[in-house]
Design an enzyme around this catalytic site. Structure first.
Site, short mmCIF file in Angstrom:
data_model
loop_
_atom_site.label_atom_id
_atom_site.label_comp_id
_atom_site.label_asym_id
_atom_site.label_seq_id
_atom_site.Cartn_x
_atom_site.Cartn_y
_atom_site.Cartn_z
CB ALA A 115 -1.01 0.02 1.10
CD GLU B 260 5.81 -0.44 -1.63
OE1 GLU B 260 6.53 0.10 -0.54
OE2 GLU B 260 4.52 -1.07 -1.38
CB CYS C 101 -5.65 -5.58 1.71
SG CYS C 101 -6.42 -6.51 3.59
CB VAL C 102 -3.18 -1.72 5.65
CG1 VAL C 102 -2.37 -1.87 6.85
CG2 VAL C 102 -3.01 -1.09 4.51
CB ILE C 103 -4.29 -7.39 7.93
CG1 ILE C 103 -5.25 -7.73 6.79
CG2 ILE C 103 -4.94 -8.15 9.31
CD1 ILE C 103 -5.05 -9.18 6.12
CD GLU D 245 2.07 -10.04 17.40
OE1 GLU D 245 3.51 -10.04 17.65
OE2 GLU D 245 1.59 -11.12 17.56
CG HIS E 34 4.54 -1.23 9.36
ND1 HIS E 34 5.15 -0.26 8.84
CD2 HIS E 34 3.84 -1.96 8.34
CE1 HIS E 34 5.31 -0.70 7.71
NE2 HIS E 34 4.51 -1.45 7.27
CG ASN F 251 -8.31 4.88 -0.69
OD1 ASN F 251 -8.14 3.68 -0.54
ND2 ASN F 251 -7.82 5.72 0.39
#
Length: 172
Positions: free
Chosen positions: A60, A62, A89-91, A94, A97, A122
């Site tokens: 993401a 990039e 997708c950003v999951i 821990e 980041h 988006n």
């Protein structure tokens, strides 16, 4: 990797934009989720009768830089893009980041859209779990890739109407 759209999907009304050239940039950090997002986005572009050029990036973060580079290069080549769809997708993990990737990718895409007056959908999912991501990405479920493309196409239709002096809005 560059390809053109060939997939179809059933959807709600999409503006007819037969001559539109749409850049779809997909982050493939999670391939199985990216496949669904891309299928939805290409289905919406195809349903509008537009043409898609698909480019793949690793993640993401990039996406914004790639969009900026490709939009500028296409403009210089005399083949500008009419709209952009960013998919990824950003999951949450821990560490912090997640917050950086989710926030900065969205901020940079918004800045590009406004600065370039470029319709941009988006489609970066920001979720807690893979199950949430899959439910949102799957064409048969929430189809967020298709939704991102439909949003970009709707703004493109509005932009074209404004440029033609025929934006239909209600005065009060």
């Amino acid at each position: 990797m560059v390809s053109t759209n060939t997939q179809r999907r059933e959807s709600g009304p999409v503006p007819a934009l037969r001559d539109a050239r749409i850049l779809v940039v997909e982050a493939r950090f999670y391939d199985h989720i990216a496949d669904e997002l891309l299928a939805g986005a290409l289905g919406a572009v195809d349903a509008a009768g537009a043409r898609a050029v698909t480019v793949t990036v690793p993640g993401a973060l990039e996406l914004p830089g790639t969009v900026a580079i490709l939009v500028e290069a296409a403009e210089r080549a005399g083949e500008p893009y009419d709209a952009v769809v960013a998919l990824g997708c950003v999951i949450r993990g821990e560490t912090g980041h997640y917050d950086i990737v989710a926030g900065e990718s969205a901020r940079a895409l918004m800045e590009l859209s406004v600065a370039l007056r470029l319709p941009l959908g988006n489609g970066i999912l920001t979720v807690e779990t893979e199950a949430q991501a899959l439910a949102r990405a799957r064409v048969a479920e929430m189809n967020k890739g298709g939704g991102a493309a439909e949003a970009a196409l709707a703004v493109l239709a509005l932009k074209r109407a404004a440029e033609a002096g025929s934006v239909g809005g209600a005065e009060r």
